[in-house]
Design a protein around this motif. Structure first.
Motif, PDB file in Angstrom:
ATOM      1  N   GLN A 129       8.975  -8.566  64.466  1.00  0.00           N
ATOM      2  CA  GLN A 129       8.762  -7.689  65.626  1.00  0.00           C
ATOM      3  C   GLN A 129       9.674  -6.479  65.478  1.00  0.00           C
ATOM      4  O   GLN A 129      10.732  -6.564  64.863  1.00  0.00           O
ATOM      5  CB  GLN A 129       9.146  -8.434  66.909  1.00  0.00           C
ATOM      6  CG  GLN A 129       8.398  -9.715  67.113  1.00  0.00           C
ATOM      7  CD  GLN A 129       7.311  -9.577  68.151  1.00  0.00           C
ATOM      8  OE1 GLN A 129       7.488  -8.943  69.168  1.00  0.00           O
ATOM      9  NE2 GLN A 129       6.172 -10.167  67.871  1.00  0.00           N
ATOM     10  N   TYR A 130       9.254  -5.395  66.088  1.00  0.00           N
ATOM     11  CA  TYR A 130      10.068  -4.183  65.994  1.00  0.00           C
ATOM     12  C   TYR A 130      11.373  -4.342  66.771  1.00  0.00           C
ATOM     13  O   TYR A 130      11.416  -4.949  67.835  1.00  0.00           O
ATOM     14  CB  TYR A 130       9.283  -2.978  66.496  1.00  0.00           C
ATOM     15  CG  TYR A 130       8.276  -2.511  65.489  1.00  0.00           C
ATOM     16  CD1 TYR A 130       8.693  -2.111  64.221  1.00  0.00           C
ATOM     17  CD2 TYR A 130       6.917  -2.493  65.790  1.00  0.00           C
ATOM     18  CE1 TYR A 130       7.778  -1.694  63.271  1.00  0.00           C
ATOM     19  CE2 TYR A 130       5.996  -2.073  64.846  1.00  0.00           C
ATOM     20  CZ  TYR A 130       6.422  -1.677  63.594  1.00  0.00           C
ATOM     21  OH  TYR A 130       5.518  -1.265  62.664  1.00  0.00           O
ATOM     22  N   TYR A 131      12.399  -3.758  66.205  1.00  0.00           N
ATOM     23  CA  TYR A 131      13.758  -3.898  66.734  1.00  0.00           C
ATOM     24  C   TYR A 131      14.425  -2.535  66.681  1.00  0.00           C
ATOM     25  O   TYR A 131      14.341  -1.824  65.678  1.00  0.00           O
ATOM     26  CB  TYR A 131      14.512  -4.898  65.852  1.00  0.00           C
ATOM     27  CG  TYR A 131      15.903  -5.256  66.314  1.00  0.00           C
ATOM     28  CD1 TYR A 131      16.099  -6.224  67.307  1.00  0.00           C
ATOM     29  CD2 TYR A 131      17.028  -4.648  65.755  1.00  0.00           C
ATOM     30  CE1 TYR A 131      17.376  -6.569  67.723  1.00  0.00           C
ATOM     31  CE2 TYR A 131      18.319  -4.987  66.172  1.00  0.00           C
ATOM     32  CZ  TYR A 131      18.487  -5.948  67.159  1.00  0.00           C
ATOM     33  OH  TYR A 131      19.753  -6.286  67.574  1.00  0.00           O
ATOM     34  N   ASP A 132      15.075  -2.146  67.775  1.00  0.00           N
ATOM     35  CA  ASP A 132      15.784  -0.863  67.824  1.00  0.00           C
ATOM     36  C   ASP A 132      17.227  -1.116  67.426  1.00  0.00           C
ATOM     37  O   ASP A 132      17.985  -1.773  68.149  1.00  0.00           O
ATOM     38  CB  ASP A 132      15.699  -0.282  69.244  1.00  0.00           C
ATOM     39  CG  ASP A 132      16.263   1.131  69.327  1.00  0.00           C
ATOM     40  OD1 ASP A 132      17.283   1.404  68.640  1.00  0.00           O
ATOM     41  OD2 ASP A 132      15.684   1.950  70.058  1.00  0.00           O
ATOM     42  N   LEU A 139      11.660  -4.694  70.706  1.00  0.00           N
ATOM     43  CA  LEU A 139      10.884  -3.739  71.492  1.00  0.00           C
ATOM     44  C   LEU A 139       9.536  -4.335  71.875  1.00  0.00           C
ATOM     45  O   LEU A 139       8.603  -4.330  71.088  1.00  0.00           O
ATOM     46  CB  LEU A 139      10.675  -2.462  70.684  1.00  0.00           C
ATOM     47  CG  LEU A 139      11.977  -1.781  70.241  1.00  0.00           C
ATOM     48  CD1 LEU A 139      11.686  -0.684  69.242  1.00  0.00           C
ATOM     49  CD2 LEU A 139      12.747  -1.227  71.436  1.00  0.00           C
ATOM     50  N   ALA A 140       9.480  -4.862  73.102  1.00  0.00           N
ATOM     51  CA  ALA A 140       8.230  -5.462  73.557  1.00  0.00           C
ATOM     52  C   ALA A 140       7.410  -4.422  74.300  1.00  0.00           C
ATOM     53  O   ALA A 140       7.943  -3.493  74.894  1.00  0.00           O
ATOM     54  CB  ALA A 140       8.527  -6.641  74.482  1.00  0.00           C
ATOM     55  N   LYS A 177       7.417   4.232  67.542  1.00  0.00           N
ATOM     56  CA  LYS A 177       8.714   4.815  67.933  1.00  0.00           C
ATOM     57  C   LYS A 177       9.281   4.006  69.091  1.00  0.00           C
ATOM     58  O   LYS A 177       8.547   3.589  69.986  1.00  0.00           O
ATOM     59  CB  LYS A 177       8.516   6.252  68.434  1.00  0.00           C
ATOM     60  CG  LYS A 177       8.226   7.256  67.342  1.00  0.00           C
ATOM     61  CD  LYS A 177       9.219   8.410  67.371  1.00  0.00           C
ATOM     62  CE  LYS A 177       9.349   9.102  66.035  1.00  0.00           C
ATOM     63  NZ  LYS A 177       8.157   9.117  65.195  1.00  0.00           N
ATOM     64  N   SER A 178      10.587   3.818  69.058  1.00  0.00           N
ATOM     65  CA  SER A 178      11.238   3.139  70.176  1.00  0.00           C
ATOM     66  C   SER A 178      11.327   4.097  71.352  1.00  0.00           C
ATOM     67  O   SER A 178      11.719   5.253  71.178  1.00  0.00           O
ATOM     68  CB  SER A 178      12.634   2.700  69.758  1.00  0.00           C
ATOM     69  OG  SER A 178      13.396   2.435  70.908  1.00  0.00           O
ATOM     70  N   THR A 179      10.997   3.636  72.556  1.00  0.00           N
ATOM     71  CA  THR A 179      11.140   4.533  73.710  1.00  0.00           C
ATOM     72  C   THR A 179      12.588   4.583  74.174  1.00  0.00           C
ATOM     73  O   THR A 179      12.946   5.378  75.029  1.00  0.00           O
ATOM     74  CB  THR A 179      10.256   4.091  74.895  1.00  0.00           C
ATOM     75  OG1 THR A 179      10.527   2.728  75.173  1.00  0.00           O
ATOM     76  CG2 THR A 179       8.792   4.251  74.590  1.00  0.00           C
ATOM     77  N   LEU A 180      13.436   3.734  73.600  1.00  0.00           N
ATOM     78  CA  LEU A 180      14.852   3.761  73.964  1.00  0.00           C
ATOM     79  C   LEU A 180      15.577   4.856  73.207  1.00  0.00           C
ATOM     80  O   LEU A 180      16.154   5.761  73.780  1.00  0.00           O
ATOM     81  CB  LEU A 180      15.494   2.403  73.662  1.00  0.00           C
ATOM     82  CG  LEU A 180      14.958   1.219  74.455  1.00  0.00           C
ATOM     83  CD1 LEU A 180      15.559  -0.077  73.957  1.00  0.00           C
ATOM     84  CD2 LEU A 180      15.269   1.410  75.934  1.00  0.00           C
ATOM     85  N   LYS A 183      13.744   6.520  67.959  1.00  0.00           N
ATOM     86  CA  LYS A 183      13.752   6.358  66.499  1.00  0.00           C
ATOM     87  C   LYS A 183      12.680   5.373  66.042  1.00  0.00           C
ATOM     88  O   LYS A 183      12.145   4.593  66.828  1.00  0.00           O
ATOM     89  CB  LYS A 183      15.125   5.851  66.076  1.00  0.00           C
ATOM     90  CG  LYS A 183      16.242   6.810  66.478  1.00  0.00           C
ATOM     91  CD  LYS A 183      17.323   6.876  65.409  1.00  0.00           C
ATOM     92  CE  LYS A 183      18.226   8.068  65.670  1.00  0.00           C
ATOM     93  NZ  LYS A 183      19.543   7.667  66.186  1.00  0.00           N
ATOM     94  N   THR A 184      12.422   5.413  64.750  1.00  0.00           N
ATOM     95  CA  THR A 184      11.491   4.455  64.170  1.00  0.00           C
ATOM     96  C   THR A 184      12.181   3.097  64.092  1.00  0.00           C
ATOM     97  O   THR A 184      13.279   2.989  63.540  1.00  0.00           O
ATOM     98  CB  THR A 184      11.076   4.898  62.757  1.00  0.00           C
ATOM     99  OG1 THR A 184      10.574   6.226  62.872  1.00  0.00           O
ATOM    100  CG2 THR A 184      10.025   3.981  62.181  1.00  0.00           C
TER     101      THR A 184
END
Ligand SMILES: Nc1ncnc2c1ncn2[C@@H]1O[C@H](COP(=O)(O)OP(=O)(O)OP(=O)(O)O)[C@@H](O)[C@H]1O
Ligand SMILES: [Zn+2]
Length: 686
Positions: A129-132, A139-140, A177-180, A183-184
């Motif tokens: 899963q994507y992680y910032d 990142l859910a 892209k992370s909304t936080l 960044k990718t």
């Protein structure tokens, strides 16, 4: 309805998400139909519990809190209270309006999860899963944006593309892209608990397709069968989030239940709280009874975007649990649009309930009437202020209000507002016609045909007007006062029945009618009314007032000005600034106020309109790429801003002399840029 005379009803309306106020679409979609249905049941003394509450979990709330520099708790408190107030103001008669942040709800949601966990229903899976890395967070859902693989929309969310409606998982996004941090993100393995919808598919098919559910609304049944045809996939019921119900497992520390697992359980926890408050037995409304004939009839009222969760996911969860009843009906509505465009919180294209009541105080029933008459029962429908005005002026005022008022005035004028021996209705034809109205409205409402139901109510008022016009009491009074009295007293009975039948649709109007008649409001359907001899009627007052053109214009202007109340699009949507230019460069632009004199489509193009513009200096032709947003016939007379010293250019064989200034939002929508007051063509803009 499938079930003949169930002993109990459990009725729910979709839990509104506590990240914004309510608008007319919400009311028309999920709340007015349920409220009418429940009122109709209660008027027949049926045993019904009607529950709802705020949905207060999920990523959209934490993101909003972050953006506004506040806490998720502050966001949900604010909107929960505002939403609750709007429901009260519009007479939506919940037995309880609860909230999913309540401990009783957290407990019950965990209990559900553990029940399924202990039965080994979940499939446990590690996945990337994507992680910032900057925020140290997975990142859910809405924590991630990117380009939609189906339609190319570049601000699709990790769970759904709002432009084309496709349901997505974060890894399907292009350019995530992370909304936080913006960044990718990187991929990292994490464990989640999946509901094996594929395993339940055969059972679901039996329940939905082979069961008696083909009497469901075609829009609902159609969506369900098409999902089943595509084949269901396991769906993760947990999230790496910090806001929501904890996953009740040691190894899942820091994880929360998926918001669509806990939200529908909110219907049950709300019922539990209500039962606690009122000494009732919540189980009799939710659990399977020893004798299936004693099972409550469960009905979910929702809008179309919630169908999958109420017809596939939640029933699967209830089925896997085993002790609970399943929905008998899910009469989902399609969507209501506003003035030719989708209702949208982020673009502030909405009629907000709290603002409506500030600007049109005491006109709740007027809005309920219009929204019921145009309810998106089988396809999307549209609210326009002109139509709102027309329905109020031509129906509520001219038919219902007018009938009641004429009779009341005449009764006071001729008989001092007192009846004489009017104990019952003295006209069998009228009596039968009224009986029919009750039966037909009952049939319509049992079939969730609210538009027909409210139209049938209006027919009763028409019947009254027709009777009055035929009998002409104003002509007969002098010579035949007794006959005149009988006619008017018969009309009083029609008015009483209008009050009785209005109770489901227009509760405030029903109260006013009974007050004018000086009769008690019993909260029941009454097939017969009795006026005591010498019964004194109250002073007449108007039930409804005409809506003036000015109000329509004001509301339209307000919509067009689109001042953002809830601005969800942030600077991320704005294009980066261009390089600086000199003042001289700016001053060399000659921009003028102008007016469109004529408009036509440019043949064989999708986007182009050929416009004739009055610039104050001349009439000239401009080719403009606005055909996707404006019909030529709608923009003749439109004031515009035009750059007049742009070098002429030939476009599709037409010489275009200038450029019309347009504003473009992040969705690519265009709108004219014009002075806020009408200035004569030729006026300088700088
Ligand atoms: N325009 C609409 N027409 C009909 N029903 C609607 C409309 N908008 C929302 N609903 C329904 O209202 C209920 C509550 O909506 P919810 O709080 O989930 O907001 P939403 O769907 O996110 O709406 P929005 O994006 O406008 O805030 C849902 O069942 C939803 O389907
Ligand atoms: Zn899309």
């Amino acid at each position: 309805m499938t079930t003949k005379n169930p002993k109990k009803y459990t009725v729910t309306s979709a839990l509104p998400y506590a990240n914004g106020p309510l608008h007319i679409g919400h009311l028309a979609g999920a709340y007015i139909p349920a409220d009418i249905f429940v009122r109709h049941l209660r008027l027949q003394q049926k045993d019904v519990v009607y529950v709802c509450g705020s949905d207060e979990h999920g990523a959209a709330i934490t993101i909003k809190a972050k953006k506004e520099g506040t806490t998720p708790q502050a966001i949900i408190d604010k909107y929960h209270n505002q939403i609750k107030q709007s429901f009260e103001d519009f007479g939506i008669g919940f037995d309880i309006y609860h909230r999913t942040s309540a401990p009783i709800h957290h407990d019950l949601s965990k209990e559900f999860f553990l029940n399924l966990y202990e039965k080994d229903e979940f499939v446990e899976k590690f996945s990337d899963q994507y992680y910032d890395e900057e925020y140290h967070q997975f990142l859910a859902d809405r924590y991630i944006t990117g380009t939609c693989p189906s339609c190319g929309n570049d601000s699709a969310y990790g769970d759904q593309c709002e432009k084309c409606g496709t349901s997505l998982s974060p890894t399907e996004l292009i350019n995530p892209k992370s909304t936080l941090s913006g960044k990718t993100p990187v991929l990292k393995p994490t464990k989640h608990w999946y509901l094996p919808l594929d395993k339940y598919q055969p059972w679901l098919e039996k329940w939905l397709l082979e069961g008696k559910k083909d009497n469901w609304k075609t829009n609902v049944y159609g969506q369900c069968s098409s999902w089943l045809k595509q084949g269901l996939q396991p769906r993760s019921m947990t999230r790496d989030l910090d806001w929501g119900v904890d996953v009740p497992l040691e190894e899942a520390e820091g994880k929360k239940l998926y918001v669509w697992l806990d939200a529908p359980i909110g219907y049950i926890s709300a019922t539990k709280q209500w039962a606690l408050d009122h000494g009732k037995d919540w189980k009799s409304y939710w659990k399977k009874q020893e004798n299936p004939e004693d099972d409550a009839c469960l009905i979910h009222f929702i809008g179309k975007d919630n169908i999958v969760f109420h017809c596939i996911t939640f029933p699967s969860i209830l089925h896997a649990h085993g002790e609970y009843i399943l929905p008998e009906h899910v009469p989902a509505n399609e969507f209501l649009n506003l003035e030719g465009d989708k209702l949208s919180t982020s673009r502030n294209h909405a009629v907000w309930l709290h603002e409506y009541l500030e600007e049109l105080p005491n006109k709740q029933d007027e809005l309920r009437y219009v929204l019921t008459s145009i309810m998106p029962e089988t396809s999307d429908s549209e609210f326009t202020w002109k139509d709102y005005q027309a329905r109020i002026n031509n129906e509520l005022v001219a038919i219902l209000g007018n009938f009641v008022n004429r009779v009341m005035i005449l009764m006071h004028k001729y008989f001092e507002g007192k009846t004489l021996g009017a104990t019952s209705l003295k006209d069998d034809t009228l009596q039968n016609q009224l009986k029919e109205a009750y039966t037909e409205i009952d049939t319509y409402l049992n079939d969730f045909k609210f538009r027909n139901g409210v139209a049938r109510l209006m027919d009763v008022a028409r019947l009254g007007n027709k009777y009055l016009t035929e009998k002409e009491p104003w002509k007969t009074f002098k010579e035949k006062p007794e006959e005149t009295r009988e006619v008017l007293q018969n009309c009083l009975h029609i008015i009483a029945h209008l009050g009785s039948l209005s109770q489901a649709f227009l509760p405030r109007t029903a109260t006013k009618i009974f007050a004018m008649l000086n009769l008690p409001e019993t909260g029941l359907y009454q097939q017969d009314f009795k006026f005591a001899d010498g019964h004194q009627l109250s002073t007449p007052s108007l039930l409804f007032e005409k809506i003036e053109d000015e109000l329509v214009e004001k509301q339209l202007a307000k919509l067009n000005s689109k001042k953002p109340v809830v601005e969800e699009h942030t600077a991320k949507d704005a294009l980066p600034a261009k390089a600086n230019i000199s003042f001289d460069n700016f001053a060399s632009l000659d921009i003028r106020a102008g007016k469109i004199l004529a408009a036509e489509k440019v043949a064989k193009t999708k986007k182009l309109l050929k416009l004739t513009i009055d610039t104050g200096l001349d009439e000239r032709t401009v080719v403009s790429g606005i055909a996707e947003y404006y019909n030529p016939e709608d923009i003749v007379g439109q004031h515009v801003s035009i750059l007049i010293n742009l070098e002429p250019r030939e476009i599709k064989g037409i010489l275009s002399q200038g450029m019309i200034l347009m504003a473009e939002n992040s969705d690519g929508k265009l709108t004219f840029v014009t002075p806020t007051q009408t200035f004569a063509p030729g006026s300088v803009i700088r």
